[in-house]
Write a protein that holds these residues in place. Sequence first.
Motif, short mmCIF file in Angstrom:
data_model
loop_
_atom_site.label_atom_id
_atom_site.label_comp_id
_atom_site.label_asym_id
_atom_site.label_seq_id
_atom_site.Cartn_x
_atom_site.Cartn_y
_atom_site.Cartn_z
N ILE A 381 0.86 -1.19 0.00
CA ILE A 381 0.00 0.00 0.00
C ILE A 381 0.90 1.23 0.00
N PRO A 382 0.55 2.25 -0.78
CA PRO A 382 1.35 3.49 -0.73
C PRO A 382 1.50 3.99 0.71
N PRO A 383 2.70 4.42 1.11
CA PRO A 383 2.94 4.82 2.51
C PRO A 383 1.98 5.87 3.02
N GLU A 384 1.56 6.80 2.16
CA GLU A 384 0.67 7.87 2.62
C GLU A 384 -0.74 7.37 2.92
N VAL A 389 -6.24 3.40 5.46
CA VAL A 389 -6.93 2.14 5.17
C VAL A 389 -7.55 1.52 6.41
N LEU A 390 -7.15 1.99 7.61
CA LEU A 390 -7.73 1.46 8.84
C LEU A 390 -9.05 2.15 9.17
N GLU A 391 -9.37 3.20 8.43
CA GLU A 391 -10.62 3.90 8.66
C GLU A 391 -11.78 3.16 8.00
N PRO A 392 -12.97 3.20 8.60
CA PRO A 392 -14.12 2.51 8.01
C PRO A 392 -14.45 3.02 6.61
N PHE A 393 -14.75 2.09 5.71
CA PHE A 393 -15.21 2.34 4.34
C PHE A 393 -14.13 2.96 3.43
N TYR A 394 -12.89 3.02 3.93
CA TYR A 394 -11.82 3.54 3.06
C TYR A 394 -11.22 2.36 2.31
N ARG A 395 -11.08 2.53 0.97
CA ARG A 395 -10.51 1.46 0.14
C ARG A 395 -9.48 2.05 -0.80
N VAL A 396 -8.35 1.34 -0.89
CA VAL A 396 -7.32 1.76 -1.84
C VAL A 396 -7.84 1.56 -3.25
N GLU A 397 -8.55 0.45 -3.48
CA GLU A 397 -9.16 0.15 -4.78
C GLU A 397 -10.45 0.95 -4.89
N GLU A 398 -10.56 1.83 -5.87
CA GLU A 398 -11.65 2.79 -5.94
C GLU A 398 -12.95 2.22 -6.47
N SER A 426 -1.22 -2.52 13.38
CA SER A 426 -0.33 -1.63 12.62
C SER A 426 -0.04 -2.27 11.27
N LEU A 427 0.15 -1.40 10.25
CA LEU A 427 0.45 -1.84 8.89
C LEU A 427 1.77 -1.23 8.43
N ASP A 428 2.53 -1.99 7.68
CA ASP A 428 3.73 -1.46 7.05
C ASP A 428 4.08 -2.32 5.84
N ASN A 429 4.82 -1.74 4.92
CA ASN A 429 5.25 -2.47 3.73
C ASN A 429 6.56 -3.18 4.03
N ALA A 430 6.52 -4.52 3.95
CA ALA A 430 7.72 -5.30 4.22
C ALA A 430 8.69 -5.19 3.04
N PRO A 431 9.98 -5.02 3.29
CA PRO A 431 10.96 -4.91 2.19
C PRO A 431 10.96 -6.17 1.32
#
Length: 445
Positions: A381-384, A389-398, A426-431
């Motif tokens: 997921i983009p860092p910003e 994405v942890l908020e209700p009803f928020y989706r990266v895929e539009e 917590s979420l983070d992008n694994a290398p």
Amino acid sequence: MPKSLAGQMALLLGLALLVAQIVNFALILNERQKLTLAQTQGPAINRFVTVATDLRQAPAEFRDAVIEDNSRRGARFAIAGASAVPVQAQRHPQIEARLTQALATAGIRAGEARATEVTERRRPRSGTGKAEEHRILILSARLDSNAWLNGRLVIPRPDPFLTLRLAAATLLLYLIVLGASSLIAIRIARPLRDLARAAERFGGRGTPALVEPRGSADLRRALEAFNAMNRRVVALLDEKDRMLGAIGHDLRTPLASLRIRVESIEPESERQRMGEIIDEMATMLEDILVLARSGRSREEERVMDVTALVDALVEEYREMGHDVTLATSAREVLKVQPNLLRRAIRNLIDNGLKYGESVSISVRRDGESVGIEVLDNGAGIPPEQLEHVLEPFYRVEESRNRATGGTGLGLSIARAVAENHGGTLSLDNAPGAGLRATLKLGPTG
């Protein structure tokens, strides 16, 4: 600075009292020293002035008798042509000024006045015993151009323990006032500490966390207001649960009726499309109800093996043909709500499989907490957007397609479950991999 209110109050009061006591000690010591000087030097000066007055009034043939009569009880007087105080001696200007003023008050104009102090060792009059040190005040005044009145007067020694006794009294007073102030600060802070603990324990379930009203009238009113607020909040949450239960029941019945009616609709493609919409509505309704109730779940907590619970879920997904693995993990026992925790882990696994081809899970202990790490091999997921994405009803895929975008509640439910267990998500992008979701559960029960 101490972090607690009692510590900060004690420190500030201690510093203020310390400064006040130091100033008070200095003032008292100065006044006591002046008083001591007046008590030791004043009588000697007065005696010297009395002798000078008697000499002035006595006829010349009786002056020797006046000197002899006053040279007793630790005093020796003499009339000489020179001062008994050498010019180069360590003189006391303050005593000299007082002597000059006292002579002038008695009507004697002294041409010059001198004063110094020496220490002598004298044996007792009996001639036996150890010699003792005596302070001798030497006073000298020129009564006319050819005659000096010299006096050697024994004065009391100053109290050698004056400073020590004043310091001890000041320290004792400081400790008493500081101790009383600290007790008051602790008494004020204790109800506030109870209030903070009750607020931290408040979970919105069951009996409200109440605080015993105690302390001053202001604190008692604040604690009573907090207890009343707790009762109102729990009552509102109970009302919200009842309302959600009614909504869920009222909506499930029409959805079930629609599904039955859809089965008779032709053509099949239209029937299938309408069925998918109904399924999506039912799933979204269920997710909304789970999210709304997750913070007030009525499910009882049980002590169980979290690693075994995760392993059972992994086996379910493997039986369905999904590439889900569990890394070798130690047995971790925790007090949890099993059904809620399963729902949260399923959401994380589903999210990983939706955007990746495989998911690996590990369970490890971190101090008093247990962390469940779910890692997929997707694009991440983009860092910003990691926090959004942890908020209700928020989706990266539009898109609104559930097959690709979902309802946007899965991660929100997982976070609510983690917080319900005293933990975090917590979420983070694994290398070099994909998205890593870490579900941390609170201290063991």
